[in-house]
Motif scaffolding. Structure first.
Motif, PDB file in Angstrom:
ATOM      1  N   PHE A  49       0.835  -1.204   0.000  1.00  0.00           N
ATOM      2  CA  PHE A  49       0.000   0.000   0.000  1.00  0.00           C
ATOM      3  C   PHE A  49       0.874   1.260   0.000  1.00  0.00           C
ATOM      4  CE2 PHE A  49      -3.497  -2.459   2.443  1.00  0.00           C
ATOM      5  CZ  PHE A  49      -3.950  -3.017   1.258  1.00  0.00           C
ATOM      6  N   ALA A  50       1.898   1.264   0.872  1.00  0.00           N
ATOM      7  CA  ALA A  50       2.773   2.427   0.989  1.00  0.00           C
ATOM      8  C   ALA A  50       3.529   2.672  -0.307  1.00  0.00           C
ATOM      9  CB  ALA A  50       3.751   2.227   2.151  1.00  0.00           C
ATOM     10  N   THR A  51       3.998   1.606  -0.938  1.00  0.00           N
ATOM     11  CA  THR A  51       4.718   1.739  -2.206  1.00  0.00           C
ATOM     12  C   THR A  51       3.836   2.370  -3.268  1.00  0.00           C
ATOM     13  OG1 THR A  51       6.111  -0.179  -1.707  1.00  0.00           O
ATOM     14  CG2 THR A  51       5.921   0.468  -4.017  1.00  0.00           C
ATOM     15  N   HIS A  52       2.585   1.914  -3.342  1.00  0.00           N
ATOM     16  CA  HIS A  52       1.646   2.453  -4.331  1.00  0.00           C
ATOM     17  C   HIS A  52       1.410   3.948  -4.099  1.00  0.00           C
ATOM     18  CE1 HIS A  52      -1.856   2.147  -7.117  1.00  0.00           C
ATOM     19  NE2 HIS A  52      -2.259   3.190  -6.398  1.00  0.00           N
ATOM     20  N   GLU A  53       1.091   4.317  -2.871  1.00  0.00           N
ATOM     21  CA  GLU A  53       0.781   5.717  -2.585  1.00  0.00           C
ATOM     22  C   GLU A  53       2.012   6.613  -2.702  1.00  0.00           C
ATOM     23  OE1 GLU A  53      -2.236   6.874  -2.430  1.00  0.00           O
ATOM     24  OE2 GLU A  53      -2.850   4.787  -2.704  1.00  0.00           O
ATOM     25  N   PHE A  54       3.160   6.135  -2.266  1.00  0.00           N
ATOM     26  CA  PHE A  54       4.356   6.959  -2.366  1.00  0.00           C
ATOM     27  C   PHE A  54       4.809   7.086  -3.819  1.00  0.00           C
ATOM     28  CE2 PHE A  54       5.454   5.881   2.279  1.00  0.00           C
ATOM     29  CZ  PHE A  54       4.680   6.957   2.699  1.00  0.00           C
ATOM     30  N   GLY A  55       4.401   6.124  -4.661  1.00  0.00           N
ATOM     31  CA  GLY A  55       4.623   6.287  -6.095  1.00  0.00           C
ATOM     32  C   GLY A  55       3.863   7.493  -6.614  1.00  0.00           C
ATOM     33  N   HIS A  56       2.602   7.633  -6.165  1.00  0.00           N
ATOM     34  CA  HIS A  56       1.820   8.821  -6.517  1.00  0.00           C
ATOM     35  C   HIS A  56       2.467  10.092  -5.961  1.00  0.00           C
ATOM     36  CE1 HIS A  56      -1.366   6.619  -8.331  1.00  0.00           C
ATOM     37  NE2 HIS A  56      -1.853   6.104  -7.212  1.00  0.00           N
ATOM     38  N   VAL A  57       2.900  10.014  -4.708  1.00  0.00           N
ATOM     39  CA  VAL A  57       3.479  11.188  -4.051  1.00  0.00           C
ATOM     40  C   VAL A  57       4.725  11.675  -4.792  1.00  0.00           C
ATOM     41  CG1 VAL A  57       4.689  11.970  -1.976  1.00  0.00           C
ATOM     42  CG2 VAL A  57       2.551  10.695  -1.766  1.00  0.00           C
ATOM     43  N   ILE A  58       5.584  10.755  -5.181  1.00  0.00           N
ATOM     44  CA  ILE A  58       6.809  11.136  -5.899  1.00  0.00           C
ATOM     45  C   ILE A  58       6.468  11.791  -7.235  1.00  0.00           C
ATOM     46  CG2 ILE A  58       8.848  10.218  -7.064  1.00  0.00           C
ATOM     47  CD1 ILE A  58       8.981   8.100  -4.810  1.00  0.00           C
ATOM     48  N   ALA A  59       5.482  11.219  -7.952  1.00  0.00           N
ATOM     49  CA  ALA A  59       5.062  11.807  -9.231  1.00  0.00           C
ATOM     50  C   ALA A  59       4.475  13.199  -9.025  1.00  0.00           C
ATOM     51  CB  ALA A  59       4.055  10.892  -9.914  1.00  0.00           C
ATOM     52  N   LEU A  60       3.693  13.371  -7.974  1.00  0.00           N
ATOM     53  CA  LEU A  60       3.100  14.668  -7.676  1.00  0.00           C
ATOM     54  C   LEU A  60       4.166  15.690  -7.302  1.00  0.00           C
ATOM     55  CD1 LEU A  60       0.067  13.365  -5.614  1.00  0.00           C
ATOM     56  CD2 LEU A  60      -0.118  14.666  -7.741  1.00  0.00           C
ATOM     57  N   ARG A  61       5.144  15.258  -6.530  1.00  0.00           N
ATOM     58  CA  ARG A  61       6.226  16.157  -6.125  1.00  0.00           C
ATOM     59  C   ARG A  61       7.009  16.640  -7.337  1.00  0.00           C
ATOM     60  NH1 ARG A  61       7.390  18.136  -0.784  1.00  0.00           N
ATOM     61  NH2 ARG A  61       6.331  16.754   0.662  1.00  0.00           N
ATOM     62  N   ARG A  62       7.266  15.749  -8.268  1.00  0.00           N
ATOM     63  CA  ARG A  62       8.057  16.116  -9.448  1.00  0.00           C
ATOM     64  C   ARG A  62       7.319  17.129 -10.313  1.00  0.00           C
ATOM     65  NH1 ARG A  62      11.110  11.305 -12.424  1.00  0.00           N
ATOM     66  NH2 ARG A  62      11.979  13.174 -13.396  1.00  0.00           N
ATOM     67  N   ARG A  63       5.984  17.089 -10.261  1.00  0.00           N
ATOM     68  CA  ARG A  63       5.181  18.050 -11.046  1.00  0.00           C
ATOM     69  C   ARG A  63       4.705  19.225 -10.209  1.00  0.00           C
ATOM     70  NH1 ARG A  63       5.471  13.352 -12.872  1.00  0.00           N
ATOM     71  NH2 ARG A  63       5.387  12.880 -15.097  1.00  0.00           N
ATOM     72  N   LYS A  64       5.224  19.318  -8.972  1.00  0.00           N
ATOM     73  CA  LYS A  64       4.955  20.444  -8.078  1.00  0.00           C
ATOM     74  C   LYS A  64       3.453  20.660  -7.855  1.00  0.00           C
ATOM     75  CE  LYS A  64       9.261  22.759  -9.332  1.00  0.00           C
ATOM     76  NZ  LYS A  64       9.902  23.990  -9.861  1.00  0.00           N
ATOM     77  N   ILE A  65       2.746  19.537  -7.644  1.00  0.00           N
ATOM     78  CA  ILE A  65       1.318  19.592  -7.352  1.00  0.00           C
ATOM     79  C   ILE A  65       1.137  19.440  -5.846  1.00  0.00           C
ATOM     80  CG2 ILE A  65      -0.909  18.446  -7.720  1.00  0.00           C
ATOM     81  CD1 ILE A  65       0.165  17.549 -10.447  1.00  0.00           C
ATOM     82  N   PRO A  66       0.371  20.315  -5.203  1.00  0.00           N
ATOM     83  CA  PRO A  66       0.221  20.251  -3.741  1.00  0.00           C
ATOM     84  C   PRO A  66      -0.446  18.958  -3.277  1.00  0.00           C
ATOM     85  CG  PRO A  66      -1.339  21.808  -4.717  1.00  0.00           C
ATOM     86  CD  PRO A  66      -0.393  21.429  -5.802  1.00  0.00           C
ATOM     87  N   ILE A  67       0.054  18.441  -2.155  1.00  0.00           N
ATOM     88  CA  ILE A  67      -0.461  17.193  -1.578  1.00  0.00           C
ATOM     89  C   ILE A  67      -0.995  17.486  -0.187  1.00  0.00           C
ATOM     90  CG2 ILE A  67       0.098  14.811  -0.957  1.00  0.00           C
ATOM     91  CD1 ILE A  67       2.532  15.079  -2.852  1.00  0.00           C
ATOM     92  N   ASP A  68      -2.203  17.026   0.087  1.00  0.00           N
ATOM     93  CA  ASP A  68      -2.830  17.266   1.386  1.00  0.00           C
ATOM     94  C   ASP A  68      -2.436  16.183   2.385  1.00  0.00           C
ATOM     95  OD1 ASP A  68      -4.365  18.214   3.433  1.00  0.00           O
ATOM     96  OD2 ASP A  68      -6.255  17.423   2.661  1.00  0.00           O
ATOM     97  N   ARG A  69      -2.679  14.918   2.037  1.00  0.00           N
ATOM     98  CA  ARG A  69      -2.371  13.814   2.946  1.00  0.00           C
ATOM     99  C   ARG A  69      -2.429  12.489   2.200  1.00  0.00           C
ATOM    100  NH1 ARG A  69      -7.402  15.813   4.464  1.00  0.00           N
ATOM    101  NH2 ARG A  69      -9.158  14.503   3.828  1.00  0.00           N
ATOM    102  N   ALA A  70      -1.877  11.456   2.824  1.00  0.00           N
ATOM    103  CA  ALA A  70      -1.958  10.083   2.326  1.00  0.00           C
ATOM    104  C   ALA A  70      -2.625   9.240   3.397  1.00  0.00           C
ATOM    105  CB  ALA A  70      -0.574   9.547   2.000  1.00  0.00           C
ATOM    106  N   VAL A  71      -3.672   8.510   3.008  1.00  0.00           N
ATOM    107  CA  VAL A  71      -4.459   7.717   3.961  1.00  0.00           C
ATOM    108  C   VAL A  71      -4.449   6.256   3.512  1.00  0.00           C
ATOM    109  CG1 VAL A  71      -6.703   7.401   5.052  1.00  0.00           C
ATOM    110  CG2 VAL A  71      -5.943   9.699   4.421  1.00  0.00           C
TER     111      VAL A  71
END
Length: 207
Positions: A49-71
């Motif tokens: 689960f963590a790998t999947h969500e952190f994959g999204h987080v890394i992609a979002l960070r690279r595109r400088k899109i704001p992230i609220d939280r991961a649940v």
């Protein structure tokens, strides 16, 4: 988020666990019928689960899109975030979770071949739930995530097909159209001005 427990922060992003995460233990116990296997499997299921969500987080960070939280919940996770400006960014973000799972799958495969045939009884015993989760359940969850329906990533991820077709059509049109250099364009503009001046002069003389 009253039903969630905050586990901490990862690079200033709140990471939370929903109470439905307890369903993972029930699900795994039904599969393994063994408490030790269930506990070990639950740890590595959370890693999936963590790998999947952190994959999204890394992609979002690279595109400088704001992230609220991961649940994290019992059967999946969710990253609350802003929207991308480009469609291709949304597509790549949607595919990044499964992409991270695939990398985890390859790491697990390397680990499997590294310990294959080991004589250590403890490693042999706990390797079964570990690799069952990292291979079979990981693959199952990746397939579910790519379903093109509902809230799953596949609803956006499969837009890559029409997007690619559109990109190829645009590329083909651009390739077919003649390319004019800056010098040729300036010369063409000058000739157009001269031709327009002659036409205006002829019209004036006719009057």
């Amino acid at each position: 988020m009253e039903d969630c427990l905050q586990l901490g922060k990862w690079r200033n992003i709140p990471v939370m666990l929903h109470w439905t995460a307890l369903l993972s233990f029930v699900w795994l116990f039904v599969i393994f019928h063994d408490l030790l296997y269930t506990i070990v499997g639950a740890v590595f299921l959370f890693a999936v689960f963590a790998t999947h969500e952190f994959g999204h987080v890394i992609a979002l960070r690279r595109r400088k899109i704001p992230i609220d939280r991961a649940v994290f919940t019992g059967l999946h996770g969710e990253t609350t975030r802003g929207s991308a400006r480009k469609e291709i960014d949304e597509i790549l973000i949607a595919r990044s979770g499964v992409g991270a799972q695939f990398i985890l799958f390859l790491i697990a495969l390397a680990g499997f071949y590294a310990i294959r045939g080991t004589s250590n009884a403890l490693i042999s015993m706990i390797s079964f739930p570990i690799f069952y989760v990292l291979f079979e359940i990981n693959l199952f969850l990746a397939i579910v995530a790519l379903l093109p329906i509902g809230p799953f990533d596949g609803r956006v991820a499969w837009r890559i097909i029409p997007w690619t077709r559109s990109w190829l059509r645009r590329h083909k049109r651009q390739k077919a159209s003649p390319k004019i250099s800056a010098e040729e364009l300036a010369d063409l503009e000058e000739k157009s001005k001269v031709a327009a001046a002659k036409i205006i002069e002829e019209l004036v003389n006719r009057k």
